[in-house]
Design a protein around this motif. Sequence first.
Motif, short mmCIF file in Angstrom:
data_model
loop_
_atom_site.label_atom_id
_atom_site.label_comp_id
_atom_site.label_asym_id
_atom_site.label_seq_id
_atom_site.Cartn_x
_atom_site.Cartn_y
_atom_site.Cartn_z
N GLU A 50 -19.05 1.22 19.74
CA GLU A 50 -20.18 0.77 18.91
C GLU A 50 -19.95 -0.67 18.50
N ALA A 51 -20.94 -1.52 18.76
CA ALA A 51 -20.87 -2.93 18.36
C ALA A 51 -19.60 -3.59 18.88
N GLY A 52 -19.17 -3.20 20.07
CA GLY A 52 -18.00 -3.80 20.69
C GLY A 52 -16.67 -3.24 20.20
N GLU A 53 -16.70 -2.30 19.25
CA GLU A 53 -15.48 -1.69 18.71
C GLU A 53 -15.38 -0.23 19.14
N LEU A 54 -14.17 0.32 19.00
CA LEU A 54 -13.95 1.72 19.35
C LEU A 54 -13.67 2.54 18.10
N THR A 55 -14.18 3.76 18.07
CA THR A 55 -13.90 4.69 16.98
C THR A 55 -13.93 6.11 17.51
N HIS A 56 -13.42 7.05 16.72
CA HIS A 56 -13.35 8.44 17.17
C HIS A 56 -14.73 9.10 17.09
N LYS A 57 -14.93 10.12 17.92
CA LYS A 57 -16.16 10.92 17.85
C LYS A 57 -16.00 12.06 16.86
#
Length: 209
Positions: free
Chosen positions: A104-111
């Motif tokens: 999201e928005a060039g960043e990574l995060t967990h689902k």
Amino acid sequence: MKFLSYGAAGVLAASLLSTSAFAFGAGKTGSSGKSGSQPCTMCHNGGTAPTVEISGPTTLAAGATGQYTLIIRGGAAVKAGMNVAASDAAASLEPGSATEQKKEAGELTHKAAKAFSNGEARFDFSLIAPSTAGTVTLFGAGNSTNGNGNAVGDMSATTTLNVTVTAAGNNPTPDDNEEPGGCSSTGGAPAMMFVLAAAGVTLLRRRHG
């Protein structure tokens, strides 16, 4: 009446805490520790801070892809969340697992919060280096939670990793003295002398014969 009001306020506060925790259960960007980001501790607090590290190559050629892992250890160590960002917008971050992470928005995060295994939680991802030389800083945040559904008793920590991006290499230029077949002219001189000497010996034998 005051007792009821205080009780209602307490229930509301607890509800808000729980709601905030569940709201980011599916991941949140903007908390990686990158300049201007908000730390996870704005919502998750009261627990013991984990240790967080990013493992992977510290040097990449321009345009090359490197494999990295965000590792979270300690803290409540029941479930974990993450957020990773890069300092250079020309660098591309890609999830290591489409089922565990999202971009999201060039960043990574967990689902979804990931369960700890053997005392740690690991999130694999990749970095595609920019096309020009320089330095890319990876920012990583790891949240270690107790998995009770609210933000109390959890804690996060952040880390960084600097990746040096080198210019794309050119093919090596052959040596000016190199001959076809890989033998240099200087290296071939002894062999040529041997051939000439052998020919001379043969000629002398014929004359004496």
